[in-house]
Design an enzyme around this catalytic site. Structure first.
Site, PDB file in Angstrom:
ATOM      1  N   ARG A 289      23.202  37.187   0.339  1.00  0.00           N
ATOM      2  CA  ARG A 289      23.211  35.876  -0.289  1.00  0.00           C
ATOM      3  C   ARG A 289      21.831  35.240  -0.424  1.00  0.00           C
ATOM      4  NH1 ARG A 289      28.396  36.252   1.641  1.00  0.00           N
ATOM      5  NH2 ARG A 289      27.329  37.572   3.104  1.00  0.00           N
ATOM      6  N   THR A 290      21.085  35.185   0.671  1.00  0.00           N
ATOM      7  CA  THR A 290      19.838  34.426   0.648  1.00  0.00           C
ATOM      8  C   THR A 290      18.823  35.049  -0.310  1.00  0.00           C
ATOM      9  OG1 THR A 290      20.270  33.798   2.924  1.00  0.00           O
ATOM     10  CG2 THR A 290      18.051  33.409   2.128  1.00  0.00           C
TER      11      THR A 290
ATOM     12  N   ARG B 145      11.986  36.515   5.408  1.00  0.00           N
ATOM     13  CA  ARG B 145      13.036  36.634   6.436  1.00  0.00           C
ATOM     14  C   ARG B 145      12.558  37.699   7.410  1.00  0.00           C
ATOM     15  NH1 ARG B 145      19.466  37.099   6.024  1.00  0.00           N
ATOM     16  NH2 ARG B 145      19.068  34.898   5.665  1.00  0.00           N
TER      17      ARG B 145
ATOM     18  N   LYS C 273       6.430  52.384   7.981  1.00  0.00           N
ATOM     19  CA  LYS C 273       5.393  53.297   8.505  1.00  0.00           C
ATOM     20  C   LYS C 273       4.533  52.578   9.540  1.00  0.00           C
ATOM     21  CE  LYS C 273       4.965  55.668   4.066  1.00  0.00           C
ATOM     22  NZ  LYS C 273       4.129  55.704   2.862  1.00  0.00           N
TER      23      LYS C 273
ATOM     24  N   HIS D  86      16.637  28.415   9.771  1.00  0.00           N
ATOM     25  CA  HIS D  86      16.973  28.855   8.404  1.00  0.00           C
ATOM     26  C   HIS D  86      17.100  27.578   7.571  1.00  0.00           C
ATOM     27  CE1 HIS D  86      18.505  31.094   5.162  1.00  0.00           C
ATOM     28  NE2 HIS D  86      19.542  31.683   5.696  1.00  0.00           N
TER      29      HIS D  86
END
Ligand code: NCD
Length: 321
Positions: A54-55, A104, A82, A134
Site C-alpha cells: 500500500r504505502t 521505509r 550486496k 509512520h
C-alpha cells in the site's frame, strides 16, 4: 518544514494544513480526473528497504498524479543486498538529483539519519521506520476520521478513538497517538500488557486491557496488525486466545456506536486481529483508507517540494493546467 520524519515535526496548524490541502486535492482529482503538472521535472525516489504494498504504491500514485518522475528502489535486487551502506545508497540518489526520498527501513531512526547527515539535499519522508513512526499513515487515518466524523472540518476534538492490538511493535500506533492527540482527540490504547511498550503511560493516552470495556464509547476503532515478523518471543498464549480477547468480530461490531467506524492500516491478518465480518462490515473504512492515502501523500509532496502553500493551490493548479 523540510522533511517529514515524525509527527513531532508538525505543529497542529501544519497537520491541519496538510489535511486541508489533501481535501482540496482529493476534490480536484475527483472533479478533473487528470494529472496536475505541479511537480513536473521533479524526481521522487521510493527507497524501500522493507516490504510494502500500500504505502509504496500510494506514494508512487501520489507523485505521478502531480507529474513527478518516480524512481522505485527496493533493497531486494539492489546493491544493498550486496552490503552497500545507507550512506552509499543515499549518495547515489543524490547524484541522480532526487528532490524527495521516501524511505521505509527496518531500523528505527534510519530516515532521521539520512536527513540529519544531509547525504541528500532533497526532502526526506519517513514511510515507516522499524517500530518508531509512520507519519503519513497517521495523516491518512486522521483524514479518514475527519471525512467521516467531522465532515472534513476542523480538528478532532470531542472524538474518542481506540487503537487496539500490537502497540509494542507498531509505528502506526505511535504516530497516530501523537497526531490524534495533537488534533484534540482522546486516544484509548487497548492491548494485553505484553504488547504495550515500556513507558507507554507517558504517551498521554488512556490504557485498557479490555476491548469490551471501551468499544461502545468509541467513535473509531483502529485495529493493528499483529507484527509476527518483529516477534522473537511469545507475546500471547495462542492466536485463538488473542483473537477471542482482542479481535474485532461481529459481536463487537454490533456493540459499537451507530456512527462509529472500523479502521486497519493493512495488511490484515484476517482471523487474528479482525474477522472477515469485521473487515467487511458496513462500518469498515479500510479500503477507503488506502484511497485517502494517495490524497494525503499528494498533499505532503506538494507542500514539501512543490514550493507552495495550500492557500495558492487552486490558483496554481488552475494556472498550470
Ligand atoms: C503498516 C506498516 O507498514 O507499518 N502498514 C502500512 O503502511 N499500510 C502497518 C503494518 O504493517 O502492520
Amino acid at each position: 518544514m523540510r522533511d517529514l520524519l515524525s509527527i513531532n515535526d508538525l505543529t497542529k496548524d501544519d497537520a491541519l494544513e496538510i489535511l486541508d490541502t489533501a481535501v482540496q486535492l482529493s476534490a480536484l482529482s475527483e472533479s478533473t480526473n487528470r494529472k496536475f503538472p505541479t511537480l513536473r521535472g521533479r524526481t521522487v525516489v521510493n527507497l524501500f528497504f522493507e516490504d510494502s504494498t500500500r504505502t509504496r504504491i500510494s506514494f508512487e500514485a501520489a507523485a505521478k498524479r502531480l507529474s513527478a518522475d518516480v524512481i522505485n528502489f527496493s533493497a531486494k535486487g539492489s546493491s544493498v543486498s550486496k552490503g552497500e551502506s545507507l550512506k552509499d545508497t543515499a549518495l547515489t540518489l543524490q547524484a541522480m538529483g532526487a528532490d524527495a526520498v521516501i524511505i521505509r527501513h527496518g531500523a528505527s531512526g534510519a530516515p532521521a539519519q539520512l536527513a540529519r547527515k544531509r547525504w541528500i539535499d532533497g526532502a526526506v519522508i519517513n514511510a515507516g521506520d522499524g517500530t518508531h513512526e509512520h507519519p503519513t499513515q497517521a495523516l491518512l487515518d486522521a483524514f479518514t476520521i475527519r471525512r467521516h466524523l467531522k465532515k472534513n472540518n476542523g480538528d478532532l476534538a470531542g472524538l474518542r478513538i481506540a487503537i487496539v492490538g500490537d502497540v509494542l511493535h507498531s509505528r502506526v500506533a505511535r504516530s497516530n497517538v501523537l497526531l490524534l492527540q495533537k488534533l484534540g482527540a482522546e486516544v484509548v490504547l487497548v492491548a494485553p500488557p505484553t504488547l504495550l511498550p515500556v513507558g507507554v503511560e507517558q504517551w498521554g493516552a488512556t490504557i485498557s486491557f479490555s476491548i469490551d470495556e471501551v468499544i461502545a464509547s468509541c467513535d473509531a476503532v483502529m485495529m493493528l496488525r499483529v507484527q509476527k515478523e518483529r516477534m522473537e518471543d511469545l507475546f500471547f498464549p495462542s492466536e485463538r486466545e488473542y483473537a477471542r480477547n482482542f479481535g474485532l468480530n461481529a459481536t463487537r461490531i454490533a456493540a459499537m456506536k451507530e456512527s462509529a467506524i472500523v479502521m486497519h492500516p493493512g495488511p490484515m491478518n484476517r482471523g487474528l486481529e479482525i474477522t472477515a465480518e469485521g473487515a467487511d462490515s458496513h462500518k469498515s473504512v479500510i479500503v477507503e483508507q488506502v484511497a485517502n492515502g494517495v490524497s494525503v501523500r499528494m498533499a505532503v509532496l506538494y507542500l514539501l517540494i512543490g514550493g507552495a502553500t495550500s492557500r495558492d493551490l487552486t490558483a496554481q493548479i488552475g494556472e498550470q493546467s
